[in-house]
Design a protein around this motif. Structure first.
Motif, PDB file in Angstrom:
ATOM      1  N   GLU A 116     -49.824 -50.934  -9.237  1.00 31.42           N
ATOM      2  CA  GLU A 116     -48.641 -51.117  -8.388  1.00 31.42           C
ATOM      3  C   GLU A 116     -48.665 -52.508  -7.763  1.00 31.42           C
ATOM      4  N   ARG A 117     -47.548 -53.258  -7.960  1.00 29.34           N
ATOM      5  CA  ARG A 117     -47.425 -54.587  -7.352  1.00 29.34           C
ATOM      6  C   ARG A 117     -46.237 -54.562  -6.389  1.00 29.34           C
ATOM      7  N   GLN A 118     -46.516 -54.710  -5.096  1.00 30.16           N
ATOM      8  CA  GLN A 118     -45.463 -54.626  -4.093  1.00 30.16           C
ATOM      9  C   GLN A 118     -44.787 -55.981  -3.939  1.00 30.16           C
ATOM     10  N   VAL A 119     -43.449 -55.999  -4.017  1.00 28.63           N
ATOM     11  CA  VAL A 119     -42.707 -57.268  -3.963  1.00 28.63           C
ATOM     12  C   VAL A 119     -41.879 -57.400  -2.683  1.00 28.63           C
ATOM     13  N   VAL A 120     -41.603 -56.294  -2.006  1.00 25.31           N
ATOM     14  CA  VAL A 120     -40.920 -56.320  -0.705  1.00 25.31           C
ATOM     15  C   VAL A 120     -41.719 -55.432   0.244  1.00 25.31           C
ATOM     16  N   HIS A 121     -41.945 -55.951   1.461  1.00 24.00           N
ATOM     17  CA  HIS A 121     -42.822 -55.264   2.409  1.00 24.00           C
ATOM     18  C   HIS A 121     -42.083 -54.979   3.721  1.00 24.00           C
ATOM     19  N   ASP A 122     -41.937 -53.724   4.058  1.00 23.56           N
ATOM     20  CA  ASP A 122     -41.519 -53.295   5.397  1.00 23.56           C
ATOM     21  C   ASP A 122     -40.290 -54.075   5.894  1.00 23.56           C
ATOM     22  N   LEU A 123     -39.250 -54.086   5.077  1.00 21.16           N
ATOM     23  CA  LEU A 123     -38.055 -54.876   5.386  1.00 21.16           C
ATOM     24  C   LEU A 123     -37.038 -54.059   6.171  1.00 21.16           C
ATOM     25  N   SER A 124     -36.528 -54.640   7.247  1.00 21.93           N
ATOM     26  CA  SER A 124     -35.470 -54.000   8.037  1.00 21.93           C
ATOM     27  C   SER A 124     -34.333 -54.989   8.254  1.00 21.93           C
ATOM     28  N   LEU A 125     -33.125 -54.577   7.840  1.00 21.02           N
ATOM     29  CA  LEU A 125     -31.922 -55.399   7.975  1.00 21.02           C
ATOM     30  C   LEU A 125     -30.747 -54.480   8.262  1.00 21.02           C
ATOM     31  N   SER A 126     -29.672 -55.048   8.798  1.00 20.68           N
ATOM     32  CA  SER A 126     -28.431 -54.283   8.935  1.00 20.68           C
ATOM     33  C   SER A 126     -27.249 -55.232   8.838  1.00 20.68           C
ATOM     34  N   VAL A 127     -26.148 -54.709   8.322  1.00 22.76           N
ATOM     35  CA  VAL A 127     -24.895 -55.465   8.219  1.00 22.76           C
ATOM     36  C   VAL A 127     -23.791 -54.609   8.810  1.00 22.76           C
ATOM     37  N   ASP A 128     -23.078 -55.146   9.786  1.00 22.67           N
ATOM     38  CA  ASP A 128     -21.955 -54.440  10.392  1.00 22.67           C
ATOM     39  C   ASP A 128     -20.665 -54.757   9.656  1.00 22.67           C
ATOM     40  N   ALA A 129     -19.657 -53.917   9.841  1.00 22.79           N
ATOM     41  CA  ALA A 129     -18.316 -54.212   9.317  1.00 22.79           C
ATOM     42  C   ALA A 129     -17.842 -55.522   9.948  1.00 22.79           C
ATOM     43  N   GLY A 130     -17.332 -56.440   9.102  1.00 17.56           N
ATOM     44  CA  GLY A 130     -16.843 -57.716   9.600  1.00 17.56           C
ATOM     45  C   GLY A 130     -17.916 -58.753   9.842  1.00 17.56           C
ATOM     46  N   GLU A 131     -19.177 -58.420   9.540  1.00 13.31           N
ATOM     47  CA  GLU A 131     -20.287 -59.364   9.756  1.00 13.31           C
ATOM     48  C   GLU A 131     -20.714 -59.999   8.448  1.00 13.31           C
ATOM     49  N   THR A 132     -21.138 -61.254   8.508  1.00 14.68           N
ATOM     50  CA  THR A 132     -21.769 -61.911   7.373  1.00 14.68           C
ATOM     51  C   THR A 132     -23.231 -62.158   7.700  1.00 14.68           C
ATOM     52  N   LEU A 133     -24.105 -61.495   6.949  1.00 13.00           N
ATOM     53  CA  LEU A 133     -25.544 -61.713   7.086  1.00 13.00           C
ATOM     54  C   LEU A 133     -26.004 -62.532   5.886  1.00 13.00           C
ATOM     55  N   ALA A 134     -26.552 -63.702   6.134  1.00 10.75           N
ATOM     56  CA  ALA A 134     -27.098 -64.543   5.066  1.00 10.75           C
ATOM     57  C   ALA A 134     -28.571 -64.217   4.885  1.00 10.75           C
ATOM     58  N   LEU A 135     -28.958 -63.946   3.647  1.00  4.67           N
ATOM     59  CA  LEU A 135     -30.349 -63.667   3.303  1.00  4.67           C
ATOM     60  C   LEU A 135     -30.863 -64.874   2.522  1.00  4.67           C
ATOM     61  N   VAL A 136     -31.780 -65.629   3.122  1.00  5.15           N
ATOM     62  CA  VAL A 136     -32.230 -66.883   2.513  1.00  5.15           C
ATOM     63  C   VAL A 136     -33.734 -66.839   2.280  1.00  5.15           C
ATOM     64  N   GLY A 137     -34.186 -67.740   1.403  1.00  3.94           N
ATOM     65  CA  GLY A 137     -35.599 -67.818   1.067  1.00  3.94           C
ATOM     66  C   GLY A 137     -35.767 -68.376  -0.323  1.00  3.94           C
ATOM     67  N   GLU A 138     -36.988 -68.705  -0.685  1.00  2.10           N
ATOM     68  CA  GLU A 138     -37.265 -69.270  -1.995  1.00  2.10           C
ATOM     69  C   GLU A 138     -37.047 -68.245  -3.095  1.00  2.10           C
ATOM     70  N   SER A 139     -36.850 -68.747  -4.321  1.00  5.81           N
ATOM     71  CA  SER A 139     -36.764 -67.837  -5.460  1.00  5.81           C
ATOM     72  C   SER A 139     -38.085 -67.070  -5.570  1.00  5.81           C
ATOM     73  N   GLY A 140     -37.978 -65.777  -5.862  1.00  4.69           N
ATOM     74  CA  GLY A 140     -39.159 -64.939  -5.926  1.00  4.69           C
ATOM     75  C   GLY A 140     -39.557 -64.331  -4.598  1.00  4.69           C
ATOM     76  N   SER A 141     -38.754 -64.563  -3.543  1.00  2.00           N
ATOM     77  CA  SER A 141     -39.112 -64.041  -2.222  1.00  2.00           C
ATOM     78  C   SER A 141     -38.679 -62.589  -2.019  1.00  2.00           C
ATOM     79  N   GLY A 142     -37.879 -62.059  -2.955  1.00  2.00           N
ATOM     80  CA  GLY A 142     -37.455 -60.664  -2.856  1.00  2.00           C
ATOM     81  C   GLY A 142     -36.002 -60.468  -2.493  1.00  2.00           C
ATOM     82  N   LYS A 143     -35.212 -61.544  -2.442  1.00  2.00           N
ATOM     83  CA  LYS A 143     -33.807 -61.435  -2.032  1.00  2.00           C
ATOM     84  C   LYS A 143     -33.004 -60.601  -3.032  1.00  2.00           C
TER      85      LYS A 143
END
Length: 529
Positions: free
Chosen positions: A21-48
Motif C-alpha cells: 500500500e502506497r499512500q498518496v493523500v494523508h488526512d485531508l480536510s477541505l470544504s467548498v460552499d455554494a458560491g465559493e471558489t476554493l483554489a487547490l494549489v501545489g506541485e505536480s504529484g502533490s495529490g491535487k
C-alpha cells in the motif's frame, strides 16, 4: 450555519498493488460552499488531481483505496454511494473539467454529437434546442465561428480550442459544483481572462461552488476566495486568498510564491552562425463538404512567416490558441505540407523527401503540447526516452542506453528509479518532463518546444527553464519556444513573433517588444499578464 456544498474530512487515499500500500493523500480536510471558489494549489504529484477524481469516484477500486475519511456532497456520502447514485451526481450536479482534453474528448465523434449527448443525457434536451444552447456556450468560451466548428473532430482543433470545448461541455449542465483541474493550462492569456470572467459570471448566476485546481498562482490571485496548498499529499496551509499571498505561513507556500519565472536569456555569441532560415512559410488546410467531401475552399492557418534563427538563439512564438503557433512547429518539422522555404544549416528541408530527412531528424527534436497523447501508454518510461537512441544510435548497447536515460531523467528532475513505470502512473507535470527528456537525450541542435511548461507548476517551470538555459549555454542549442506564458518567453527568448489568425502582427527583439510594443494586439496580450 448551513452545511458546505462539498465536505472532505480526514481523507486518506492509497494505491494497493501486489500486497503493498502506497499512500498518496494523508488526512485531508477541505470544504467548498455554494458560491465559493476554493483554489487547490501545489506541485505536480502533490495529490491535487487524485483528490478531485476521488470526489466523483472516478479512480478504479482496486487498486485505489480509502483507508479513512469521508467525502460528502450536500450532506450525502459519496465514498460509499452506489453506482446508480453516483451516475445521478456525475456531470449533472458535479461537473468536471479534466486536465487533458485530447484524452477526454472522443476522437471518433464530431463536437456537436459529443456536446448534444451531454444535454440529452443530463437535461433531456432534443437536438435543435441543444444545438442553440451549444452554440451560445461555445461562443461564451471563445470558440470563433462556432457554427462552422460543430462538425469538426477533436484532432482538428488546437490544444487551446480543445480545452475550451471541455469547459463548455462541463458548463452545459449548469452544475451546483464545478471541479476544474488545470482548466486554463493550454489557453493564452486573453482566453484565460475570458474563461475566468465566464466562471465568475456563472458562479454568481447559479450560486455555483468551484474547486479550482491549478499551479498558476496568477490565476489564483484573480479567481479564488480561499486557497489550500498541498505538498506531498498533505494540506500544509489553508487561508483566504489575501492572507495567503500577503503573509504565507508555511515554508513551502513561500517557496511557491517566490518561484515566478525571471532572469535573462543566455547571452548569444556575436559570431553565431545562422542555423535556420524560413522564408514565406504558409500552411493552408482544405475545407471539404458534402457526401463526396469535395474541396470548397481553404483555411489559411499560417501566412508568409519569415524567421532567421542562429545557433544558441531562442525564438518565442506567442498568440491566441488557433493563431498558427503549433502549425508553424509542425511545418518546420515537415510533418504537414507547407509552402515557402525551410533552410536548416544550409540544407533545403522543403525539397527533401522522407528518406532524405531521416538523417537530420535527430538534429531537430520536438516536445509536443499534450504529453499524454505523445507518450506510448504501452511502453515504460525507459523505453519511451530511449526510443530515439534505438533509431539514431543503433550501435549503443542496452547498458549505455540505460545510463543515458538515467542521466537525462536526473537532468529534468525525474527519479530514475521510476524509469520502469508507465506514463499513466505519473502526474501531468511529470509526463511533460518525460517528453522533454525524450527530446533532450539525442542532444539536438534545434528543439521546437510546444507549450513545454504549460502543465508544470511554477517551481518545476523554474527548474525546466534553468535546465534549458544550461543546455543552451553548454551545447549552443537553438529553441523555437511556443507558449502563451509571456513571463516564461521573456525569461528564455532573444526574439519573439506575435501571431494572430495565422499572420505575424509584430516581430523583433524580445526586450524591445515587451518594453515598447507597436501593435495594439501585443499591448492587449501584455496587459493581461
Amino acid at each position: 450555519m448551513s452545511a458546505p456544498l462539498l465536505s472532505i474530512e480526514n481523507l486518506s487515499i492509497a494505491f494497493r498493488q501486489n500486497g503493498v500500500e502506497r499512500q498518496v493523500v494523508h488526512d485531508l480536510s477541505l470544504s467548498v460552499d455554494a458560491g465559493e471558489t476554493l483554489a487547490l494549489v501545489g506541485e505536480s504529484g502533490s495529490g491535487k488531481s487524485v483528490t478531485a477524481l476521488s470526489v466523483l469516484r472516478l479512480l478504479p477500486s482496486p487498486p485505489v483505496a480509502y483507508p479513512q475519511g469521508s467525502i460528502r456532497f450536500r450532506g450525502q456520502s459519496l465514498l460509499d454511494a452506489e453506482e446508480r447514485t453516483l451516475r445521478g451526481v456525475r456531470g449533472n450536479q458535479i461537473a468536471m473539467i479534466f486536465q487533458e482534453p485530447m484524452v477526454s474528448l472522443n476522437p471518433l465523434h464530431p463536437l456537436e454529437k459529443q456536446l448534444c449527448e451531454v444535454l440529452s443525457l443530463h437535461r433531456g434536451m432534443r437536438r435543435e434546442a441543444a444545438r442553440a444552447e451549444i452554440l451560445t456556450c461555445l461562443d461564451r468560451v471563445g470558440i470563433r465561428t462556432p457554427r462552422a466548428r460543430l462538425n469538426d473532430y477533436p484532432h482538428q482543433l488546437s490544444g487551446g480550442e480543445r480545452q475550451r470545448v471541455m469547459i463548455a461541455m462541463a458548463l452545459l449542465t449548469r452544475p451546483a459544483l464545478l471541479i476544474a483541474d488545470e482548466p486554463t493550462t493550454a489557453l493564452d492569456v486573453s482566453v484565460q481572462a475570458q474563461i475566468l470572467t465566464l466562471l465568475a459570471e456563472l458562479k454568481q448566476e447559479l450560486n455555483m461552488g468551484l474547486l479550482f485546481i491549478t499551479h498558476n498562482l496568477t490565476l489564483v490571485r484573480r479567481i479564488a476566495d480561499n486557497v489550500a496548498v498541498m505538498h506531498n499529499g498533505r494540506c500544509v496551509e489553508r487561508n483566504t486568498r489575501q492572507a495567503l499571498f500577503n503573509a504565507p505561513q508555511h515554508d513551502y507556500t513561500r517557496r511557491l510564491l517566490a518561484a515566478e519565472p525571471d532572469g535573462e536569456p543566455v547571452p548569444l555569441a556575436a559570431d553565431a552562425r545562422v542555423l535556420l532560415e524560413v522564408r514565406n512559410l504558409s500552411v493552408a488546410f482544405a475545407i471539404r463538404k458534402g457526401v463526396l467531401r469535395r474541396t470548397v475552399g481553404h483555411h489559411h492557418a499560417l501566412k508568409q512567416l519569415n524567421i532567421t534563427l542562429r545557433a544558441g538563439e531562442s525564438l518565442g512564438l506567442v498568440g491566441e490558441s488557433g493563431s498558427g503557433k503549433s502549425t508553424t512547429g509542425l511545418a518546420l518539422l515537415r510533418l504537414i505540407q507547407s509552402g515557402g522555404d525551410i533552410i536548416f544549416d544550409g540544407q533545403p528541408l522543403h525539397q527533401m523527401n522522407r528518406k532524405q530527412l531521416l538523417p537530420l531528424r535527430h538534429r531537430i527534436q520536438v516536445v509536443f503540447q499534450d504529453p499524454n497523447s505523445s507518450l506510448n501508454p504501452r511502453l515504460d518510461v525507459q523505453q519511451i526516452i530511449a526510443e530515439g537512441l534505438r533509431v539514431h544510435q543503433p550501435s549503443l548497447d542496452a547498458a549505455a542506453r540505460e545510463a543515458a536515460v538515467i542521466s537525462v531523467m536526473q537532468e529534468v528532475g525525474l527519479d530514475p528509479e521510476t524509469r520502469h513505470r508507465y506514463p499513466a502512473e505519473f502526474s501531468g507535470g511529470q509526463r511533460q518532463r518525460i517528453a522533454i527528456a525524450r527530446a533532450l537525450i539525442l542532444k539536438p541542435e534545434l528543439i521546437i518546444l510546444d507549450e513545454p511548461t504549460s502543465s508544470l507548476d511554477r517551481s518545476v517551470q523554474a527548474q525546466i527553464l534553468t535546465l534549458l538555459k544550461a543546455l543552451q549555454a553548454r551545447h549552443g542549442l537553438a529553441y523555437i519556444f511556443i507558449s502563451h506564458d509571456l513571463q516564461v518567453v521573456r525569461s528564455l527568448c532573444h526574439q519573439v513573433a506575435v501571431l494572430r489568425q495565422g499572420e505575424v502582427v509584430e516581430q523583433g527583439k524580445c526586450d524591445e517588444i515587451f518594453t515598447s510594443p507597436g501593435a495594439e494586439y501585443t499591448r492587449e496580450l501584455l496587459a493581461l499578464r
